[in-house]
Write a protein that holds these residues in place. Structure first.
Motif, PDB file in Angstrom:
ATOM      1  N   LEU A 240      -0.004   4.490  -2.259  1.00 45.58           N
ATOM      2  CA  LEU A 240      -1.263   4.176  -2.934  1.00 45.58           C
ATOM      3  C   LEU A 240      -2.005   5.438  -3.367  1.00 45.58           C
ATOM      4  CD1 LEU A 240      -3.260   1.862  -3.723  1.00 45.58           C
ATOM      5  CD2 LEU A 240      -4.341   2.197  -1.487  1.00 45.58           C
ATOM      6  N   TYR A 241      -1.818   6.531  -2.633  1.00 50.31           N
ATOM      7  CA  TYR A 241      -2.571   7.756  -2.941  1.00 50.31           C
ATOM      8  C   TYR A 241      -2.220   8.314  -4.320  1.00 50.31           C
ATOM      9  CZ  TYR A 241       1.312  11.039  -2.440  1.00 50.31           C
ATOM     10  OH  TYR A 241       2.467  11.752  -2.630  1.00 50.31           O
TER      11      TYR A 241
ATOM     12  N   MET B 157       0.271   4.654   3.005  1.00 56.34           N
ATOM     13  CA  MET B 157      -0.426   5.099   1.802  1.00 56.34           C
ATOM     14  C   MET B 157      -0.011   6.501   1.364  1.00 56.34           C
ATOM     15  SD  MET B 157      -4.322   3.602   2.277  1.00 56.34           S
ATOM     16  CE  MET B 157      -4.665   4.557   3.765  1.00 56.34           C
ATOM     17  N   TYR B 158       0.331   7.367   2.315  1.00 56.10           N
ATOM     18  CA  TYR B 158       0.583   8.770   1.977  1.00 56.10           C
ATOM     19  C   TYR B 158       2.056   9.184   2.060  1.00 56.10           C
ATOM     20  CZ  TYR B 158      -4.410   9.891   2.034  1.00 56.10           C
ATOM     21  OH  TYR B 158      -5.759   9.946   1.757  1.00 56.10           O
TER      22      TYR B 158
ATOM     23  N   THR C  54      -7.774   5.404  -1.350  1.00 55.70           N
ATOM     24  CA  THR C  54      -6.928   5.836  -0.234  1.00 55.70           C
ATOM     25  C   THR C  54      -7.712   6.727   0.714  1.00 55.70           C
ATOM     26  OG1 THR C  54      -4.985   5.753  -1.667  1.00 55.70           O
ATOM     27  CG2 THR C  54      -4.773   6.983   0.381  1.00 55.70           C
TER      28      THR C  54
ATOM     29  N   THR D  10      -8.632   5.830   4.583  1.00 56.25           N
ATOM     30  CA  THR D  10      -8.188   6.718   5.654  1.00 56.25           C
ATOM     31  C   THR D  10      -9.340   7.081   6.581  1.00 56.25           C
ATOM     32  OG1 THR D  10      -6.483   7.649   4.205  1.00 56.25           O
ATOM     33  CG2 THR D  10      -7.083   8.926   6.156  1.00 56.25           C
TER      34      THR D  10
ATOM     35  N   TYR E 268       0.809  -1.215   0.000  1.00 57.54           N
ATOM     36  CA  TYR E 268       0.000   0.000   0.000  1.00 57.54           C
ATOM     37  C   TYR E 268       0.847   1.271   0.000  1.00 57.54           C
ATOM     38  CZ  TYR E 268      -4.157  -2.811   0.840  1.00 57.54           C
ATOM     39  OH  TYR E 268      -5.182  -3.709   0.712  1.00 57.54           O
TER      40      TYR E 268
END
Length: 472
Positions: A355-356, A422-423, A363, A367, A352
């Motif tokens: 992923l954003y 993810m970020y 995503t 979140t 992941y």
């Protein structure tokens, strides 16, 4: 005839199961899409037919429907509909498309068993419902028996289910031996708090503790969630757990109410151990399905805070928590499922990373759902935790509430690990951009609305409080 109207939810669900069976038999070639559309439409019909709460008795009090039980059945039905919406892509695989009919019938059979659990007025009907919910669930866990560890997960689930059911049945036999009846109302009048009855209560609690994944009865959960198909893990984590939580509170309060001093101490210890141990092990997980397994164990501990309240406020907060938990947990599992199908089975947290960049909408949804599970305001999970904390605190269990609050900080850390991946965590080759199927998008959107709106709309909790005041 009036008894049939009292059981209208069960009768309509049996009709749906028969319709799905006939449709699966009539189809000349295996086709998952028509069955998925049919299952989703029939579940919407089921919701519409039973949206108005009913109450009454059947079979001499063995079946006892209350308005709160009807509300819980509606919630479980809505959660099952969300699982069906998210299962299409998994069932479209070459090795599962011919088994789509079996998936829907097994799932609906477990739901029927949960209906009986929720409306049971006797230990006999409750046990029948429990087995009806557990045995098809083992088949669902082992559904992908030639992939990953699904067969192993099914074996572990059925063995643990067998032992827990035997333990519970042993406790029920002690209740019958000391009171001469299995009807809840008659048992309550005959209980005197003897050591044998206390042991019976402990055995019964231990049996349901397995179903709820409470420590120390939780060891089957990570392996089962990891090996089972993701959509089955999602169903097991919220729908099955919700029915067991409601049934446990109803029976502890209505049947073992005069022994509250005994079970409240037992429950307090179990709650603290469950939340603490689950939080510690969740931090160590890289596999997201095992991570969500420990998350569900922790969430079960928070749900039990409402049971600890043991009053109308506790019941209202428990049902509200279940609604919020279903929305948030199914959102997370829904994202895991669609990514797993598009990446060939990747469920590690490292997959992941970044992923954003390629899938910003998934995503964003992931979140918000994780924030809700962690209890961050203004999302619905914050208010659900607040209400269960308030219920336990008003009942005098302030130390348990304090320890649960401390554990909330730990849970915030491990939920944010996924958000960080993810970020923030760099990844030169993130998961490629893909389009989520229409029905799955619908299910995820409903979960998103639930995570946001349930926290802002105070009328939902007020409604549950009103219905809880009418009896449960």
């Amino acid at each position: 005839m009036s008894e049939l109207f009292t059981m209208q939810a069960e009768i309509s669900l049996v009709a749906i199961i028969l319709l799905m069976l006939l449709a699966d038999l009539i189809m000349k070639t295996p086709s998952h899409k028509p069955l998925q559309y049919m299952a989703c439409v029939l579940m919407v019909v089921q919701l519409a037919l039973n949206i108005i709460p009913t109450s009454g008795e059947a079979f001499g009090g063995m079946y006892h429907a209350t308005q709160m039980a009807s509300v819980v059945k509606t919630i479980l039905t809505a959660g099952t509909l969300l699982v069906f919406l998210q299962s299409g892509e998994w069932l479209s695989r070459e090795d599962t498309r011919h088994k789509a009919g079996e998936f829907y019938m097994l799932t609906l059979s477990t739901l029927l068993g949960m209906y009986f659990m929720v409306s049971a007025g006797s230990f006999i009907l409750f046990y029948v419902g429990l087995e009806l919910a557990s045995i098809p669930m083992a088949c669902l866990v082992a559904f992908d028996k030639f992939r990953h560890h699904s067969a192993e997960a099914g074996a572990k689930f059925i063995l643990n289910s067998m032992f827990s059911s035997a333990l519970m049945l042993y406790g029920i036999s002690m209740v019958y031996g000391t009171t001469g009846t299995t009807y809840f109302a008659d048992v309550t009048a005959a209980l005197t708090g003897t050591p044998l009855q206390i042991m019976a209560m402990v055995f019964f609690f231990a049996g349901l503790g397995f179903k709820l994944s409470l420590v120390p009865f939780h060891m089957w959960t990570p392996d089962t969630y990891q090996g089972a198909p993701t959509n089955v893990s999602a169903y097991l984590s919220v729908i099955s757990k919700g029915a067991a939580a409601f049934a446990l509170m109803s029976i502890l309060v209505k049947v073992f109410g005069q022994m509250a001093a005994n079970w409240s101490l037992l429950l307090s210890i179990v709650i603290v151990l469950t939340i603490t141990i689950a939080n510690i092990f969740a931090i160590l997980q890289e596999d997201l399905k095992r991570f969500m397994a420990y998350s569900s164990i922790s969430q079960a501990g928070y749900i039990m805070l409402a049971v600890l309240g043991g009053n109308e406020q506790g019941m209202a907060s428990l049902v509200y928590y279940l609604v919020v938990y279903i929305a948030a947990n199914l959102a997370v599992f829904g994202v895991i499922s669609v990514i797993e199908q598009h990446t060939g089975g990747k469920v590690d947290r490292s997959a992941y990373n970044g992923l954003y960049k390629t899938n910003p909408r998934l995503t964003f949804l992931m979140t918000l759902a994780l924030f809700s599970l962690a209890g961050i305001p203004p999302f619905a999970g914050f208010f659900s935790k607040f209400f269960v904390f308030a219920s336990a605190f008003h009942s005098g269990h302030w130390l348990v509430v304090f320890l649960a609050l401390v554990n909330t900080i730990i849970s915030l850390y491990y939920y944010l690990l996924i958000v960080k991946a993810m970020y923030i965590t760099p990844n030169d080759m993130p998961i490629a951009t893909f389009r989520t199927p229409a029905l799955a998008r619908t299910g995820l959107f409903i979960c998103l609305i639930g995570v946001i709106i349930l926290g802002l709309c105070s009328g939902v909790y007020d409604l549950f409080s009103h219905v809880a005041g009418l009896g449960f």
